[in-house]
Write a protein that holds these residues in place. Structure first.
Motif, short mmCIF file in Angstrom:
data_model
loop_
_atom_site.label_atom_id
_atom_site.label_comp_id
_atom_site.label_asym_id
_atom_site.label_seq_id
_atom_site.Cartn_x
_atom_site.Cartn_y
_atom_site.Cartn_z
N MET A 162 6.79 -2.89 -3.86
CA MET A 162 5.47 -3.50 -3.41
C MET A 162 4.55 -3.50 -4.45
O MET A 162 4.38 -2.44 -5.16
N LYS A 163 3.84 -4.57 -4.59
CA LYS A 163 2.79 -4.52 -6.01
C LYS A 163 1.69 -3.96 -5.38
O LYS A 163 1.33 -4.05 -4.16
N PHE A 164 1.19 -3.14 -6.29
CA PHE A 164 -0.07 -2.39 -6.09
C PHE A 164 -1.12 -3.23 -6.08
O PHE A 164 -1.38 -3.92 -7.32
N PHE B 90 -10.96 -1.38 12.16
CA PHE B 90 -10.09 -0.94 10.79
C PHE B 90 -9.55 0.36 11.22
O PHE B 90 -10.30 1.19 11.74
N ILE B 91 -8.41 0.61 10.76
CA ILE B 91 -7.84 1.90 10.82
C ILE B 91 -6.95 2.27 9.61
O ILE B 91 -6.41 1.54 8.85
N ALA B 92 -7.48 3.56 9.16
CA ALA B 92 -6.81 4.13 8.03
C ALA B 92 -5.23 4.72 8.45
O ALA B 92 -5.15 5.33 9.36
N ASP B 93 -4.40 4.33 7.40
CA ASP B 93 -3.15 4.54 7.71
C ASP B 93 -2.21 5.22 6.50
O ASP B 93 -2.33 4.36 5.51
N GLU B 94 -1.94 6.36 6.57
CA GLU B 94 -1.49 6.89 5.23
C GLU B 94 -0.19 6.63 4.93
O GLU B 94 0.31 6.68 3.67
N GLY B 95 0.46 5.62 5.92
CA GLY B 95 1.89 5.03 5.44
C GLY B 95 1.58 3.60 4.48
O GLY B 95 2.57 3.54 3.88
N LYS B 96 0.32 3.38 4.27
CA LYS B 96 0.09 2.27 3.53
C LYS B 96 -0.51 2.69 2.03
O LYS B 96 -1.05 3.58 2.07
N SER B 97 -0.08 1.96 1.01
CA SER B 97 -0.40 2.56 -0.19
C SER B 97 -1.05 1.20 -1.11
O SER B 97 -1.34 1.34 -2.21
N SER B 98 -1.33 0.10 -0.60
CA SER B 98 -1.74 -0.86 -1.30
C SER B 98 -2.48 -2.04 -0.43
O SER B 98 -2.39 -2.06 0.77
N LEU B 99 -3.28 -2.93 -1.20
CA LEU B 99 -4.25 -3.71 -0.25
C LEU B 99 -3.76 -5.14 -0.38
O LEU B 99 -4.44 -6.29 0.04
N LEU B 100 -2.11 -5.04 -0.57
CA LEU B 100 -1.66 -6.42 -0.93
C LEU B 100 -1.64 -7.63 0.24
O LEU B 100 -1.88 -8.65 0.02
N TYR C 17 -6.88 -5.36 14.86
CA TYR C 17 -6.62 -4.30 14.13
C TYR C 17 -5.93 -4.66 12.90
O TYR C 17 -5.27 -5.28 12.65
N ILE C 18 -6.82 -3.89 11.83
CA ILE C 18 -6.61 -3.91 10.68
C ILE C 18 -6.32 -2.71 9.92
O ILE C 18 -7.15 -1.78 9.77
N LYS C 19 -5.01 -2.34 9.33
CA LYS C 19 -4.75 -1.22 8.79
C LYS C 19 -4.93 -1.36 7.51
O LYS C 19 -4.52 -2.10 6.61
N VAL C 20 -5.56 -0.31 6.90
CA VAL C 20 -5.93 0.03 5.48
C VAL C 20 -5.54 1.29 5.00
O VAL C 20 -5.27 2.42 5.64
N ALA D 142 -12.72 -5.00 -0.17
CA ALA D 142 -12.12 -3.83 0.18
C ALA D 142 -11.58 -3.23 -1.33
O ALA D 142 -11.19 -4.03 -1.99
N GLU D 143 -12.01 -1.93 -1.58
CA GLU D 143 -11.40 -1.26 -2.67
C GLU D 143 -10.71 -0.07 -2.48
O GLU D 143 -11.00 0.62 -1.29
N LEU D 144 -9.55 0.07 -2.93
CA LEU D 144 -8.90 1.20 -2.84
C LEU D 144 -8.97 2.39 -3.97
O LEU D 144 -8.84 1.83 -4.93
N LYS D 145 -9.33 3.52 -3.37
CA LYS D 145 -9.46 4.51 -4.58
C LYS D 145 -8.84 5.57 -4.14
O LYS D 145 -9.00 6.05 -3.02
#
Length: 430
Positions: A1-3, A47-57, A87-90, A154-157
Motif C-alpha cells: 500500500m502506498k504511504f 472518526f475512529i482511530a484504528d491501529e490496523g491502518k497505517s496510511s491516509l490513502l 464512520y471514518i477510520k484513521v 488530516a495529517e498522520l504523524k
C-alpha cells in the motif's frame, strides 16, 4: 500500500428531518386534534482511530463523506427515523484540522478513540407540539436544522519513541535493521528511504520502544526542499532524537561538523521546538579507519553532547546504544515533549462578552422593493418554512422580535411595498 500522510477531504453531517402537519381522522372521534410527529435527527460524522491502518490513502482518494439526513415526522405522532451515522477510520497518530481556519479539531493517539467531528442537525417539531388552549388546531411545524459541513485536513504523524534523523546515506536504515525487526530498503545512493520506517527494539534490560527511520534531510528541508519537509512532522511526536552522523572517510572533519550543524539548523527552523528535544548523537560507520580520527575532533568540539560510537553494518556497540536509549526514555517518559511551550510565555487575559448586535441587513432596492438578509434572519427563515398560514404568522413574529419591522419603518417602507426574504416575497402591510 502506498504511504500517504496528508489528505484533504470534505465531511457533512445529515440534516434534521422536518416536523409533520397532521390531524387525527378517526371514526367516532369528533374534532380530532393535531398529531404531526417530530423529524428525526441527522446522522453524525464520527472518526475512529484504528491501529490496523497505517496510511491516509483511502481518505486522499475519497473526497466527500456524508451522513444520512433525518427522516420527516409522520402522522399519529410518529417520530421520524434518525439518519445513519458515517464512520471514518484513521490511523493512530492522525491529527485533523479545519482546513479553512487551520483550527486543531482532534488528535487521535489511542486505538479505538472515537470523536464526533460533525454533528447531525436536530429534527424539527411537528404541529402536535404547538397545540395550546388558544390554538387547538395549529398548522405550525419546524424544519430540521442543517448539518455541519467541514473541510478537513488530516495529517498522520508516526507514534515513535525515538526518531533517527540525519543526512541521506548517514546509515540510518542500516542501523534500524541492526537494532530492530524492521527491514527497510538499503542502498549506496541517497534517498533510499522514501517513507518513515518503524521498528520495535529491546535493550538488555528488557525495555522495549519504537524507533522511526525518517527520510534523509538536506539543507532547506524546513523550506520544502528534498523529502525532509514532508516528514519533519513525524519528528514532532518522538520523545528522543537520535542524530545519526556518517563519521567515515567520505567526509573531512570540518564537513562532519558542518553536516551536524546543518541538520540542527533545519530542526530549529521547522519551528516546533525540536531543538529542545532530548538528543543522542550516534557516530556511525566507526568500522572505517578515518572515522576514528573524525570522531576525536567531533567529541572535542561537542564535549557536552551525549555521543555513542556505533557501526550499523557490523552491529558494533548496538547494545550500548539501546541501553542509552532505554535509560533516556525512562527519564523523559512523563514529559509530553511534543507540547513544549516557550520558556517565558507572556500572560494574556482575554475578555469576552455577549453582544446584543444581530446580523440583519435591510437593503432598499428602489421602486418599493426591499431585501432582507443576514445570518439571524436566515436561521428564522430556515427553521420556519412558509408553507402554512400559521407558519407565515410565526415567521412574521420572529422577524418582529429580531427588530426587522423597526428597521423597515425607520428606512421608510410604505404599505404595499414588496419585501424579499431570500426566496420568498412578502407584502409590507404596516
Amino acid at each position: 500500500m502506498k504511504f500517504v500522510d496528508l489528505a484533504h477531504f470534505n465531511i457533512k453531517s445529515g440534516k434534521g428531518g422536518d416536523g409533520a402537519v397532521s390531524f387525527r381522522h378517526e371514526l367516532y372521534v369528533a374534532n380530532g386534534g393535531p398529531n404531526g410527529g417530530d423529524g428525526g435527527k441527522g446522522g453524525d460524522v464520527i472518526f475512529i482511530a484504528d491501529e490496523g491502518k497505517s496510511s491516509l490513502l483511502d481518505l486522499k482518494l475519497q473526497k466527500f463523506y456524508t451522513a444520512e439526513d433525518g427522516y420527516k415526522g409522520d402522522i399519529k405522532n410518529m417520530h421520524g427515523k434518525n439518519g445513519k451515522d458515517t464512520y471514518i477510520k484513521v490511523p493512530v497518530g492522525t491529527v485533523i484540522y479545519n482546513a479553512d481556519t487551520n483550527e486543531l479539531l482532534y488528535d487521535f493517539t489511542i486505538n479505538g478513540q472515537e470523536e464526533f467531528v460533525a454533528l447531525g442537525g436536530k429534527g424539527g417539531r411537528g404541529n402536535a407540539r404547538f397545540a395550546n388552549s388558544r390554538n387547538k388546531a395549529p398548522t405550525i411545524f419546524e424544519a430540521g436544522d442543517p448539518g455541519q459541513e467541514i473541510n478537513i485536513k488530516a495529517e498522520l504523524k508516526v507514534l515513535a519513541d525515538v526518531g533517527f534523523v540525519g543526512l541521506p546515506n548517514a546509515g540510518k536504515s542500516t542501523l534500524l535493521r541492526a537494532i530492530s525487526n524492521s527491514k527497510p530498503q538499503i542502498a549506496d545512493y541517497p534517498f533510499t528511504t522514501l517513507n518513515p520506517q518503524l521498528g520495535v527494539s529491546r535493550d538488555k534490560q528488557g525495555r522495549t520502544f519504537t524507533v522511526a527511520d525518517l527520510p534523509g534531510l538536506i539543507e532547506g528541508a524546513s523550506l520544502g526542499k528534498g523529502l525532509g519537509h514532508e516528514f519533519l512532522r513525524h519528528i514532532e511526536r518522538c520523545k528522543i532524537i537520535c542524530h545519526v552522523i556518517d563519521m567515515s572517510g567520505n567526509y573531512a572533519t570540518e564537513d562532519v561538523i558542518k553536516n551536524y550543524e546543518l541538520i540542527r539548523k533545519e530542526l530549529v527552523e521547522y519551528n516546533y521546538h525540536l531543538e529542545k528535544r532530548v538528543e543522542i548523537i550516534v557516530a556511525n560507520k566507526m568500522d572505517i579507519d578515518e572515522a576514528q580520527i573524525n570522531v576525536l575532533y567531533f567529541k572535542e568540539k561537542y564535549r557536552d553532547k551525549k555521543i555513542i560510537e556505533v557501526s550499523g553494518l557490523n552491529k558494533m556497540n548496538v547494545d550500548k546504544l539501546l541501553l542509552e536509549i532505554g535509560s533516556t526514555l525512562e527519564e523523559v517518559k512523563d514529559i509530553p515533549l511534543w507540547e513544549i511551550k516557550d520558556e517565558n510565555p507572556q500572560d494574556y487575559k482575554v475578555y469576552t462578552f455577549e453582544s446584543d448586535l444581530k446580523d440583519i441587513q435591510v437593503n432598499n432596492l428602489g421602486n418599493g422593493r426591499w431585501r432582507i438578509e443576514g445570518e439571524d434572519v436566515y436561521k428564522a427563515y430556515q427553521k420556519t418554512p412558509i408553507s402554512t398560514y400559521d407558519n407565515l404568522l410565526l415567521f412574521n413574529e420572529k422577524l418582529k422580535n429580531l427588530g426587522v419591522y423597526n428597521i423597515l419603518r425607520e428606512k421608510g417602507a410604505q404599505r404595499g411595498d414588496i419585501v424579499k426574504v431570500f426566496d420568498i416575497e412578502l407584502e409590507w402591510m404596516d
